[in-house]
Design a protein around this motif. Sequence first.
Motif, PDB file in Angstrom:
ATOM      1  N   LEU A  76      64.226   0.090  32.262  1.00  0.00           N
ATOM      2  CA  LEU A  76      65.615  -0.247  31.956  1.00  0.00           C
ATOM      3  C   LEU A  76      66.393  -0.275  33.258  1.00  0.00           C
ATOM      4  CD1 LEU A  76      67.977  -0.674  29.962  1.00  0.00           C
ATOM      5  CD2 LEU A  76      68.181   1.818  29.823  1.00  0.00           C
ATOM      6  N   GLU A  77      66.931  -1.448  33.582  1.00  0.00           N
ATOM      7  CA  GLU A  77      67.621  -1.629  34.854  1.00  0.00           C
ATOM      8  C   GLU A  77      68.585  -2.807  34.724  1.00  0.00           C
ATOM      9  OE1 GLU A  77      66.023  -3.102  39.120  1.00  0.00           O
ATOM     10  OE2 GLU A  77      65.076  -1.260  38.400  1.00  0.00           O
ATOM     11  N   LYS A  78      69.813  -2.643  35.217  1.00  0.00           N
ATOM     12  CA  LYS A  78      70.812  -3.723  35.234  1.00  0.00           C
ATOM     13  C   LYS A  78      71.113  -4.253  33.834  1.00  0.00           C
ATOM     14  CE  LYS A  78      68.915  -5.354  39.662  1.00  0.00           C
ATOM     15  NZ  LYS A  78      68.258  -6.505  40.357  1.00  0.00           N
ATOM     16  N   GLY A  79      71.025  -3.380  32.819  1.00  0.00           N
ATOM     17  CA  GLY A  79      71.261  -3.832  31.455  1.00  0.00           C
ATOM     18  C   GLY A  79      70.137  -4.651  30.867  1.00  0.00           C
ATOM     19  N   VAL A  80      68.971  -4.615  31.512  1.00  0.00           N
ATOM     20  CA  VAL A  80      67.788  -5.370  31.089  1.00  0.00           C
ATOM     21  C   VAL A  80      66.663  -4.385  30.793  1.00  0.00           C
ATOM     22  CG1 VAL A  80      65.986  -6.968  31.874  1.00  0.00           C
ATOM     23  CG2 VAL A  80      68.397  -7.461  32.348  1.00  0.00           C
ATOM     24  N   LEU A  81      65.942  -4.617  29.699  1.00  0.00           N
ATOM     25  CA  LEU A  81      64.798  -3.781  29.338  1.00  0.00           C
ATOM     26  C   LEU A  81      63.539  -4.638  29.332  1.00  0.00           C
ATOM     27  CD1 LEU A  81      63.836  -0.965  28.291  1.00  0.00           C
ATOM     28  CD2 LEU A  81      64.083  -1.903  25.989  1.00  0.00           C
ATOM     29  N   ILE A  82      62.595  -4.306  30.207  1.00  0.00           N
ATOM     30  CA  ILE A  82      61.320  -5.008  30.291  1.00  0.00           C
ATOM     31  C   ILE A  82      60.223  -4.054  29.851  1.00  0.00           C
ATOM     32  CG2 ILE A  82      59.768  -6.370  31.732  1.00  0.00           C
ATOM     33  CD1 ILE A  82      62.577  -7.516  31.580  1.00  0.00           C
TER      34      ILE A  82
END
Length: 216
Positions: A76-82
């Motif tokens: 979870l980083e920069k409002g993105v979940l990979i």
Amino acid sequence: MRSSFQRRSPVLFPGRPVRTEFRDDWSVVLEYEGEGDGPYLIDLSHRSRWDVQDREITKYAPWGVAVPEKPGESLLEKGVLISRMNQSQASAWQLAGQMRDPAEGSAFSAFTETTESSFFLALLGKQTFSTAEKLTSLDLLDPEKKVPFLLQGPILRIPGQLVVLGRNEVDGAILLTCSRGYAHDIVQGILEAGEEFGLRPAGEEAFSRWLESVSG
């Protein structure tokens, strides 16, 4: 100018929306009447979701965020979940910010959008795991797994993806997604499972506040 085209979430909650916003062709509920202090069930089906598939999956960085090295790991980083699904596949979910494509140029051919073919929910707050243990046999509290992490398997006997975003002794945060056609049954099942804990629908702003609090 407002678009005449409107996308529709397959999720229908009981309760009365008190604030809504039209964004990226979606009608988004920001707040429901009488939300209280949780626990919450939140519809995030309007949030952009993609699958990425390639034998060299780690060379991709959807929205600038790297694909984790091992299956089951999430970032979870920069409002993105990979989340790494297997040796050649990852899921990419945009949890915040303006909707935009996750890649450019030739890399985009590895991406398939799943936003409208699925629904997307957040289970957030007190007794999150007490509710979730009624919904799935997946081990959400596995101490060997570092948050966030991905689990794939049945949610009320329906195949899906589930990401544990946060957990502590008091509360937690879980994201889950399944095929669009199962939205009604799963929403009903979750609300029934969480009724004894005061689970109720909430708007997107409840999730945004939580995300901001953990993003620092």
